[in-house]
Design a protein around this motif. Sequence first.
Motif, PDB file in Angstrom:
ATOM      1  N   PRO A   1       0.806  -1.231   0.000  1.00  0.00           N
ATOM      2  CA  PRO A   1       0.000   0.000   0.000  1.00  0.00           C
ATOM      3  C   PRO A   1       0.836   1.277   0.000  1.00  0.00           C
ATOM      4  CG  PRO A   1      -0.148  -1.116   2.120  1.00  0.00           C
ATOM      5  CD  PRO A   1       0.621  -2.024   1.204  1.00  0.00           C
ATOM      6  N   THR A   2       2.069   1.214   0.411  1.00  0.00           N
ATOM      7  CA  THR A   2       2.906   2.418   0.426  1.00  0.00           C
ATOM      8  C   THR A   2       3.725   2.565  -0.856  1.00  0.00           C
ATOM      9  OG1 THR A   2       4.733   1.274   1.536  1.00  0.00           O
ATOM     10  CG2 THR A   2       3.089   2.379   2.943  1.00  0.00           C
ATOM     11  N   ALA A   3       3.638   1.585  -1.783  1.00  0.00           N
ATOM     12  CA  ALA A   3       4.458   1.626  -2.999  1.00  0.00           C
ATOM     13  C   ALA A   3       4.176   2.871  -3.816  1.00  0.00           C
ATOM     14  CB  ALA A   3       4.224   0.371  -3.838  1.00  0.00           C
ATOM     15  N   LYS A   4       2.897   3.168  -4.033  1.00  0.00           N
ATOM     16  CA  LYS A   4       2.550   4.351  -4.830  1.00  0.00           C
ATOM     17  C   LYS A   4       3.031   5.622  -4.139  1.00  0.00           C
ATOM     18  CE  LYS A   4      -1.421   2.398  -7.205  1.00  0.00           C
ATOM     19  NZ  LYS A   4      -2.860   2.417  -7.350  1.00  0.00           N
ATOM     20  N   GLN A   5       2.875   5.676  -2.819  1.00  0.00           N
ATOM     21  CA  GLN A   5       3.327   6.865  -2.091  1.00  0.00           C
ATOM     22  C   GLN A   5       4.839   7.005  -2.183  1.00  0.00           C
ATOM     23  OE1 GLN A   5       1.703   6.067   1.777  1.00  0.00           O
ATOM     24  NE2 GLN A   5      -0.164   7.250   1.372  1.00  0.00           N
ATOM     25  N   THR A   6       5.563   5.881  -2.109  1.00  0.00           N
ATOM     26  CA  THR A   6       7.026   5.923  -2.190  1.00  0.00           C
ATOM     27  C   THR A   6       7.467   6.413  -3.561  1.00  0.00           C
ATOM     28  OG1 THR A   6       7.166   4.096  -0.625  1.00  0.00           O
ATOM     29  CG2 THR A   6       9.133   4.559  -1.947  1.00  0.00           C
ATOM     30  N   ILE A   7       6.832   5.894  -4.622  1.00  0.00           N
ATOM     31  CA  ILE A   7       7.180   6.328  -5.977  1.00  0.00           C
ATOM     32  C   ILE A   7       6.864   7.805  -6.156  1.00  0.00           C
ATOM     33  CG2 ILE A   7       6.572   6.091  -8.421  1.00  0.00           C
ATOM     34  CD1 ILE A   7       6.181   3.082  -7.860  1.00  0.00           C
ATOM     35  N   LEU A   8       5.706   8.231  -5.664  1.00  0.00           N
ATOM     36  CA  LEU A   8       5.321   9.633  -5.787  1.00  0.00           C
ATOM     37  C   LEU A   8       6.294  10.530  -5.029  1.00  0.00           C
ATOM     38  CD1 LEU A   8       3.210  11.563  -6.942  1.00  0.00           C
ATOM     39  CD2 LEU A   8       1.891  11.261  -4.850  1.00  0.00           C
ATOM     40  N   LEU A   9       6.666  10.144  -3.798  1.00  0.00           N
ATOM     41  CA  LEU A   9       7.611  10.926  -3.012  1.00  0.00           C
ATOM     42  C   LEU A   9       8.974  10.995  -3.715  1.00  0.00           C
ATOM     43  CD1 LEU A   9       8.189  12.505  -0.435  1.00  0.00           C
ATOM     44  CD2 LEU A   9       8.753  10.342   0.680  1.00  0.00           C
ATOM     45  N   LEU A  10       9.409   9.859  -4.255  1.00  0.00           N
ATOM     46  CA  LEU A  10      10.672   9.827  -4.985  1.00  0.00           C
ATOM     47  C   LEU A  10      10.608  10.739  -6.212  1.00  0.00           C
ATOM     48  CD1 LEU A  10      13.493   8.610  -5.225  1.00  0.00           C
ATOM     49  CD2 LEU A  10      12.472   6.677  -6.435  1.00  0.00           C
ATOM     50  N   SER A  11       9.488  10.684  -6.905  1.00  0.00           N
ATOM     51  CA  SER A  11       9.303  11.533  -8.078  1.00  0.00           C
ATOM     52  C   SER A  11       9.346  13.008  -7.698  1.00  0.00           C
ATOM     53  CB  SER A  11       7.975  11.201  -8.762  1.00  0.00           C
ATOM     54  OG  SER A  11       7.721  12.108  -9.797  1.00  0.00           O
TER      55      SER A  11
END
Length: 195
Positions: free
Chosen positions: A159-169
Amino acid sequence: MLIIGVYQIGKTFSVREFGKNFKSFVEINFVENQDAVEIFRTAKSSSDILLRLSAMTDTPLIKGETLMFFDEVQKCPEIVTAIKFLVEEGSYRYVLSGSLLGVELRDLRSVPVGYLEVKDMYPLDFEEFLICNNVSESIISHLKESFFDILTGLKAEDPTAKQTILLLSFSLGGFLLPTSCEVRSTGHPGKSCPS
C-alpha cells in the motif's frame, strides 16, 4: 519556425542565443508590447507590418541578415496569418515562440503549411539536467542504479508503494516518473510502458 512549450523552459533564451548568429536581432514580446499586437491586427500588408516594426525598434533591419523574434505569440494570433506574407516577402528570418498556458495556442497550431514549422520544446529531464551541470557519468549511473533498485524492490500490492514512488518523483522534480513506469511494468529499465 514556431517554438511551443511550457512556461520557463528556455525558449526565449535559446532563440536569443541563436540570434547571436545574425548581424541584427529584433525581439518583439507581445505581452510587453501591446503596440506590436495592434500592428498585426490593423496592418494591411507585409510591407505595412515591416514599416511599422522598423519604426518601433532601434535595431536596424538588415535584409538577409536580420532575425526577427516574436515572443509570447499566444497573445497575438493574427501573426499566424501574417507570417505567411512576411516569409513570402523574404527580407528577414523569423522565429516565433509561445507558452502552452491555457488553451490560447490552440488556434496557432493551424499554421500555413510550408511557411512555418512548429517545434515543441520540453524541459530537461533529470539526466539532461545533471549532464548540463557537469555531473560525471559515474555519478549519473550510480543514481540510475539506486533509483531502479528502489523501484524494483517495491511490490505492487504494497500500500505504500505508490506513495514511495510519488515521493521519490517529487524529490527529483518528477523527471524520472516515466522511467519508474518502465521499471514497474516490465522490470527492466529501457523497456516501454504498456499503453
